[in-house]
Design an enzyme around this catalytic site. Structure first.
Site, PDB file in Angstrom:
ATOM      1  N   SER A 112       0.794  -1.237   0.000  1.00 25.39           N
ATOM      2  CA  SER A 112       0.000   0.000   0.000  1.00 25.39           C
ATOM      3  C   SER A 112       0.822   1.281   0.000  1.00 25.39           C
ATOM      4  CB  SER A 112      -0.954   0.009   1.198  1.00 25.39           C
ATOM      5  OG  SER A 112      -2.033  -0.864   0.966  1.00 25.39           O
ATOM      6  N   LYS A 115       0.014   3.613  -2.719  1.00 21.23           N
ATOM      7  CA  LYS A 115      -1.071   4.592  -2.604  1.00 21.23           C
ATOM      8  C   LYS A 115      -0.542   6.023  -2.578  1.00 21.23           C
ATOM      9  CE  LYS A 115      -4.653   1.758  -0.322  1.00 21.23           C
ATOM     10  NZ  LYS A 115      -4.108   0.416  -0.195  1.00 21.23           N
ATOM     11  N   SER A 170      -5.781   2.811   4.933  1.00 21.33           N
ATOM     12  CA  SER A 170      -5.313   2.152   3.716  1.00 21.33           C
ATOM     13  C   SER A 170      -6.474   1.468   3.003  1.00 21.33           C
ATOM     14  CB  SER A 170      -4.213   1.133   4.055  1.00 21.33           C
ATOM     15  OG  SER A 170      -3.338   0.964   2.984  1.00 21.33           O
TER      16      SER A 170
END
Length: 422
Positions: A112, A115, A170
């Site tokens: 993640s 991101k 997340s």
């Protein structure tokens, strides 16, 4: 591996950071990194992967070499012992000078932390006050066990809500909702790849917008640092990544009022955990954990006028919070080594910026090749109100403890199933 799930906050109740809080006041569990079991036949574990002999040299020749790269001056502190991450890098967030690194261009699964690139690409497009009603199709196609913030179809959220869901929890559901607003997942992935090329992030290949494990999806400690440095130019990005806790919209009550529930940032150098305290001066940025990636983390911290970026990817030591522990050690070393090391490379500026220490020229061949295959940072980064560390008030802790009994439908089950992927 799964992703931890939760919810993001409503604009009115965002709580930002001010001072260090005792880890005893923090209640949310950290999502553990991937554990590797012994072979069922009793044989030996597979050998640990080794970095490729040839890696990118964007940012400097030494950054393309395998192993640890550092140039200590007389009297400089030694690098921390027991740094087990396959790849890591520590750099000056403003000048871009790389103080030390280990295999920074090794292409690895990012989890993640990808991101950050999603945010850098999509965040500037929508005002935070814009609202959006989620359609069932928006939440389709997420990977099994994805981390979720608790978004529900046919309910309306502000863009501010959605970004808090991305950064604090997340939430892949928040990512997919914002991607739907942006023209769909496929279009968003293409834009992310184009943005990576603009940032000279030649190690990155984007398959999913949320960082969920996918064949061929890779980035590097170097590129993740580029994404963080670019994102931190944006005050909204800085707000979201430095928010420790917030309120997120829930269901509509029978009285016609919208309920909310509390969420806490899963970045444990920001929010702390039972076995680790918030890091003094921390200001984000993003953590992750999947089967392929192990634990990944990019953080930024400030002591005085010194602002440092650290990225750690996949510690071999599979201990609870290990990526954060190794990142904290690198921060400690970097602040202690101020003025006592010579840079071994640099974080390059985006294409066309032409105002930094970038080690790659505007027409860098590697960047152009990445652009072909994929079909400014204009001034110093300034932390917004980040001089100390994070405060999580005792009252907020009590609130979260109570809220755990009132999570959205299925959240507790998802949390148990998805504890390891963020």
């Amino acid at each position: 591996m799964p992703t931890t799930k939760s919810a993001s906050a409503s604009p009115s109740a965002v709580r930002t950071v001010a001072a260090l809080a005792s880890s005893a006041l923090l209640v949310s569990p950290l999502l553990a990194g991937t554990a590797h079991a012994a072979p069922a036949d009793g044989g030996q574990l597979p050998k640990a992967p080794v970095p490729p002999a040839k890696m990118s040299q964007v940012g400097g020749e030494r950054l393309g070499q395998s192993g640890v790269q550092v140039q200590l001056q007389a009297g400089a502190p030694a690098l921390p012992k027991e740094l087990t991450a396959r790849s890591w890098i520590i750099s000056d967030a403003e000048s871009g000078e790389v103080l030390a690194a280990k295999n920074p261009h090794w292409q690895l699964a990012p989890a993640s932390t990808l991101k950050m690139l999603f945010a850098d690409t999509v965040l500037p497009k929508f005002p935070k006050t814009q609202t959006y009603k989620v359609k069932p199709a928006d939440l389709a196609g997420m990977g099994t066990g994805s981390s979720l913030v608790g978004i529900k179809e046919n309910l309306t959220y502000t863009v501010h809500d959605l970004w808090l869901g991305v950064f604090l929890r997340s939430g892949n559901d928040a990512v997919h909702t914002l991607s739907a607003m942006n023209g769909g997942t496929e279009a968003t992935v293409k834009e992310m790849q184009k943005r990576a090329v603009e940032l000279n992030a030649t190690d990155t290949h984007v398959i999913t917008p949320d960082g969920y494990d996918a064949p061929g999806q890779v980035s590097s400690a170097y590129d993740l640092s580029l994404f963080a440095r670019a994102g931190l130019k944006n005050p909204d990005f800085r707000e979201y990544c430095s928010t420790a806790s917030a309120q997120f919209p829930g269901d509509m009550g029978k009285d016609g009022k919208r309920a909310t529930f509390g969420i806490q940032n899963t970045n444990r150098l920001l929010s702390g955990d039972f076995d680790i305290k918030p890091y003094p001066g921390i200001a984000g940025v993003k953590n992750g954990s999947t089967t392929n990636a192990g634990s990944t983390f990019t953080g930024v911290a400030q002591h005085g006028d010194r602002k440092l970026l650290v990225t750690v990817m996949n510690p071999e030591k599979k201990q609870h919070n290990e990526a954060y522990r190794e990142a904290a050690k690198l921060f400690d070393w970097g602040f202690a080594a101020d003025g006592k090391v010579d840079p071994v490379g640099s974080l390059v500026d985006p294409k066309g910026a032409g105002n930094g220490t970038g080690g790659a020229k505007d027409g860098d061949k590697e960047s152009q090749a990445a652009l072909d295959s994929a079909g400014g940072w204009g001034g110093p980064w300034t932390a917004a109100g980040i001089g100390g560390a994070v405060v999580v008030l005792l009252g907020a802790v009590v609130f979260f403890a109570r809220r755990r009994r009132a999570l959205p439908d299925g959240e507790r089950e998802r949390r148990g199933a998805g504890r390891r992927k963020k």
